[in-house]
Design a protein around this motif. Structure first.
Motif, mmCIF file in Angstrom:
data_model
loop_
_atom_site.group_PDB
_atom_site.id
_atom_site.type_symbol
_atom_site.label_atom_id
_atom_site.label_comp_id
_atom_site.label_asym_id
_atom_site.label_seq_id
_atom_site.Cartn_x
_atom_site.Cartn_y
_atom_site.Cartn_z
ATOM 1 N N PRO A 190 30.849 -42.887 -3.445
ATOM 2 C CA PRO A 190 30.449 -42.912 -4.866
ATOM 3 C C PRO A 190 31.596 -43.365 -5.778
ATOM 4 C CG PRO A 190 29.624 -40.927 -3.812
ATOM 5 C CD PRO A 190 30.549 -41.578 -2.824
ATOM 6 N N TRP A 191 32.817 -42.975 -5.441
ATOM 7 C CA TRP A 191 33.966 -43.380 -6.259
ATOM 8 C C TRP A 191 34.123 -44.892 -6.201
ATOM 9 C CZ3 TRP A 191 39.205 -40.260 -6.006
ATOM 10 C CH2 TRP A 191 39.989 -40.623 -7.112
ATOM 11 N N ARG A 192 34.022 -45.452 -5.013
ATOM 12 C CA ARG A 192 34.109 -46.912 -4.884
ATOM 13 C C ARG A 192 32.973 -47.587 -5.636
ATOM 14 N NH1 ARG A 192 32.399 -51.454 -2.328
ATOM 15 N NH2 ARG A 192 34.015 -52.923 -1.649
ATOM 16 N N ALA A 193 31.790 -47.019 -5.568
ATOM 17 C CA ALA A 193 30.639 -47.614 -6.254
ATOM 18 C C ALA A 193 30.871 -47.678 -7.763
ATOM 19 C CB ALA A 193 29.376 -46.817 -5.940
ATOM 20 N N ARG A 194 31.491 -46.642 -8.325
ATOM 21 C CA ARG A 194 31.779 -46.662 -9.761
ATOM 22 C C ARG A 194 32.748 -47.779 -10.117
ATOM 23 N NH1 ARG A 194 32.247 -41.057 -8.931
ATOM 24 N NH2 ARG A 194 34.512 -41.161 -9.145
ATOM 25 N N LEU A 195 33.748 -47.975 -9.266
ATOM 26 C CA LEU A 195 34.705 -49.061 -9.512
ATOM 27 C C LEU A 195 34.058 -50.423 -9.289
ATOM 28 C CD1 LEU A 195 37.902 -47.588 -7.798
ATOM 29 C CD2 LEU A 195 37.475 -47.809 -10.241
ATOM 30 N N ALA A 196 33.278 -50.539 -8.230
ATOM 31 C CA ALA A 196 32.665 -51.817 -7.880
ATOM 32 C C ALA A 196 31.683 -52.297 -8.938
ATOM 33 C CB ALA A 196 31.970 -51.714 -6.526
ATOM 34 N N ALA A 197 31.184 -51.396 -9.776
ATOM 35 C CA ALA A 197 30.252 -51.779 -10.836
ATOM 36 C C ALA A 197 30.950 -52.492 -11.988
ATOM 37 C CB ALA A 197 29.532 -50.536 -11.355
ATOM 38 N N GLN A 198 32.292 -52.487 -11.977
ATOM 39 C CA GLN A 198 33.048 -53.118 -13.045
ATOM 40 C C GLN A 198 33.392 -54.563 -12.661
ATOM 41 O OE1 GLN A 198 36.051 -50.399 -14.831
ATOM 42 N NE2 GLN A 198 35.425 -48.961 -13.229
ATOM 43 N N ASP A 199 33.402 -55.444 -13.637
ATOM 44 C CA ASP A 199 33.552 -56.880 -13.386
ATOM 45 C C ASP A 199 34.858 -57.235 -12.685
ATOM 46 O OD1 ASP A 199 31.108 -57.363 -14.530
ATOM 47 O OD2 ASP A 199 31.916 -57.928 -16.499
ATOM 48 N N TRP A 200 35.924 -56.485 -12.929
ATOM 49 C CA TRP A 200 37.229 -56.838 -12.372
ATOM 50 C C TRP A 200 37.355 -56.505 -10.894
ATOM 51 C CZ3 TRP A 200 39.836 -52.917 -10.069
ATOM 52 C CH2 TRP A 200 39.515 -51.601 -10.443
ATOM 53 N N PHE A 201 36.464 -55.673 -10.369
ATOM 54 C CA PHE A 201 36.588 -55.185 -8.995
ATOM 55 C C PHE A 201 36.088 -56.260 -8.023
ATOM 56 C CE2 PHE A 201 35.637 -52.696 -5.222
ATOM 57 C CZ PHE A 201 36.643 -51.752 -5.186
ATOM 58 N N LYS A 202 36.969 -57.207 -7.745
ATOM 59 C CA LYS A 202 36.625 -58.321 -6.852
ATOM 60 C C LYS A 202 37.778 -58.531 -5.881
ATOM 61 C CE LYS A 202 33.905 -60.575 -10.458
ATOM 62 N NZ LYS A 202 33.797 -61.747 -11.371
ATOM 63 N N GLY A 203 37.651 -57.996 -4.695
ATOM 64 C CA GLY A 203 38.717 -58.097 -3.711
ATOM 65 C C GLY A 203 38.706 -59.423 -2.970
ATOM 66 N N HIS A 204 39.873 -59.775 -2.470
ATOM 67 C CA HIS A 204 40.028 -60.944 -1.583
ATOM 68 C C HIS A 204 40.451 -60.396 -0.228
ATOM 69 C CE1 HIS A 204 41.106 -64.805 0.020
ATOM 70 N NE2 HIS A 204 42.386 -64.492 0.109
ATOM 71 N N TYR A 205 39.636 -60.648 0.799
ATOM 72 C CA TYR A 205 39.808 -60.017 2.103
ATOM 73 C C TYR A 205 40.085 -61.092 3.160
ATOM 74 C CZ TYR A 205 37.120 -56.534 -0.555
ATOM 75 O OH TYR A 205 36.674 -55.674 -1.520
ATOM 76 N N VAL A 206 41.135 -60.890 3.959
ATOM 77 C CA VAL A 206 41.489 -61.853 4.998
ATOM 78 C C VAL A 206 41.877 -61.100 6.266
ATOM 79 C CG1 VAL A 206 42.746 -63.973 5.483
ATOM 80 C CG2 VAL A 206 42.559 -63.175 3.127
ATOM 81 N N VAL A 207 41.400 -61.574 7.419
ATOM 82 C CA VAL A 207 41.682 -60.940 8.703
ATOM 83 C C VAL A 207 42.527 -61.891 9.554
ATOM 84 C CG1 VAL A 207 40.704 -59.847 10.745
ATOM 85 C CG2 VAL A 207 39.468 -59.735 8.566
ATOM 86 N N PHE A 208 43.581 -61.337 10.137
ATOM 87 C CA PHE A 208 44.495 -62.116 10.972
ATOM 88 C C PHE A 208 44.692 -61.424 12.321
ATOM 89 C CE2 PHE A 208 45.776 -62.762 6.564
ATOM 90 C CZ PHE A 208 45.912 -64.137 6.478
ATOM 91 N N GLU A 209 44.983 -62.240 13.329
ATOM 92 C CA GLU A 209 45.384 -61.718 14.635
ATOM 93 C C GLU A 209 46.865 -62.014 14.854
ATOM 94 O OE1 GLU A 209 42.681 -63.600 17.365
ATOM 95 O OE2 GLU A 209 41.239 -61.941 17.230
ATOM 96 N N LYS A 210 47.535 -61.099 15.499
ATOM 97 C CA LYS A 210 48.966 -61.240 15.748
ATOM 98 C C LYS A 210 49.245 -62.503 16.551
ATOM 99 C CE LYS A 210 52.740 -58.840 18.118
ATOM 100 N NZ LYS A 210 53.076 -57.683 18.978
ATOM 101 N N HIS A 211 50.284 -63.222 16.154
ATOM 102 C CA HIS A 211 50.683 -64.456 16.828
ATOM 103 C C HIS A 211 52.158 -64.330 17.220
ATOM 104 C CE1 HIS A 211 50.669 -68.810 17.683
ATOM 105 N NE2 HIS A 211 51.893 -68.789 17.183
ATOM 106 N N GLY A 212 52.434 -64.210 18.503
ATOM 107 C CA GLY A 212 53.816 -64.123 18.957
ATOM 108 C C GLY A 212 54.419 -62.740 18.779
ATOM 109 N N GLN A 213 55.712 -62.667 19.057
ATOM 110 C CA GLN A 213 56.431 -61.402 19.015
ATOM 111 C C GLN A 213 57.120 -61.205 17.665
ATOM 112 O OE1 GLN A 213 56.176 -59.153 21.629
ATOM 113 N NE2 GLN A 213 54.667 -60.710 22.208
ATOM 114 N N ARG A 214 57.421 -59.943 17.368
ATOM 115 C CA ARG A 214 58.098 -59.621 16.109
ATOM 116 C C ARG A 214 59.541 -60.088 16.156
ATOM 117 N NH1 ARG A 214 57.196 -56.420 11.744
ATOM 118 N NH2 ARG A 214 55.164 -55.885 12.596
#
Length: 219
Positions: A190-214
Motif C-alpha cells: 500500500p505504501w508503494r501504491a501511494r507513491l506510484a500514484a504520483q506523476d514523479w514515481f517513474k523508475g528506470h530498471y536494468v538487469v545485468f549479469e556478471k561479466h568476468g572477475q572482480r
C-alpha cells in the motif's frame, strides 16, 4: 572490495569488434584506473535484455575522480582508448555516494551473478518519504527472498544522460528473484501504491549479469 562511492558506467560496442572491446576493457581500461588513488575495485556486467556492458567502479569517495593521477588518465588516453571511446554508443556515467546497505542474514556478499539497478528522479519535497518507504517497507520485504543477497542505495551526485537522484543496486543469486513471491509482495505494498500514484514515481530498471572477475586496487 566495496567503496562508499561508485562510478556506474555503461557502453555498447559494435558487435563487429566486441571481443576487442572486452580485451581492451579488461587489460587496459580498468587496470590503469585500479592504480589511481582512491579506487578500491571494479566489476563488469553485461545487460540481460540489452547489448550494454556495465562497469561499476568502487571508490573511497568522489575525490578519487579529482586526483592528479586520475586527471592524467582521463586527459591523456592511449590511441586505443581514444578509438574505443569514440566508437561506443549508449554511454552512461553516474557517480553515487552510498547512503546505506543491507546484507542477507547469511552475511555480506562480495560477488553476485546478477545485478539489478533501479534509478529514480525524486523531487526534493518527496525524498524523505521515498527514503523511508525504501528502507522501512521495500527492502525488508525484498530481502525475505533467499535469492536477494544484498541491497546498496546511493544518492547520485553527478551523471548523464538521465537526471536521476537515487540509485539502488540489488545483488541477486539469480534472475528468478525478480519473479519471486517476495518481489510481488513488495510491489503490492500500500505504501508503494501511494507513491506510484504520483506523476514523479517513474523508475528506470536494468538487469545485468556478471561479466568476468572482480578487479582489485593495485597495491
Amino acid at each position: 572490495m566495496f567503496g562508499k562511492t561508485i562510478l556506474f558506467s555503461e557502453m555498447i560496442p559494435d558487435s563487429a569488434w566486441e571481443a576487442d572491446f572486452n580485451e581492451w576493457y579488461d587489460t587496459e581500461h580498468i587496470p590503469v584506473r585500479m592504480r589511481a588513488p582512491g579506487f578500491v575495485g571494479a566489476q563488469r556486467y553485461h545487460g540481460v535484455d540489452s547489448p550494454a556492458y556495465l562497469a561499476v567502479y568502487e571508490m573511497e569517495s568522489p575525490a578519487a575522480l579529482a586526483t592528479p593521477e586520475y586527471k592524467e588518465i582521463k586527459g591523456s588516453p592511449s590511441d586505443r582508448t581514444r578509438k574505443m571511446l569514440n566508437g561506443v554508443t549508449g554511454f552512461t556515467r553516474y557517480i553515487g555516494v552510498e547512503s546505506g546497505h543491507w546484507d542477507a542474514p547469511a552475511g555480506a556478499v562480495n560477488d553476485a551473478p546478477v545485478l539489478y539497478a533501479v534509478f529514480f528522479e525524486v523531487p526534493p519535497q518527496h525524498a524523505d518519504e521515498f527514503d523511508r518507504w525504501y528502507v522501512e517497507d521495500h527492502i525488508p520485504t525484498l530481502m525475505k527472498c533467499e535469492d536477494w543477497l544484498k541491497v546498496r542505495r546511493f544518492e547520485i551526485v553527478d551523471g548523464e544522460p538521465g537526471k536521476y537522484t537515487h540509485l539502488a543496486l540489488h545483488y541477486l543469486a539469480s534472475t528468478a528473484a525478480l519473479s519471486s513471491p517476495e518481489r510481488d509482495e513488495a510491489r503490492r505494498s500500500p505504501w508503494r501504491a501511494r507513491l506510484a500514484a504520483q506523476d514523479w514515481f517513474k523508475g528506470h530498471y536494468v538487469v545485468f549479469e556478471k561479466h568476468g572477475q572482480r578487479f582489485k586496487a593495485a597495491l
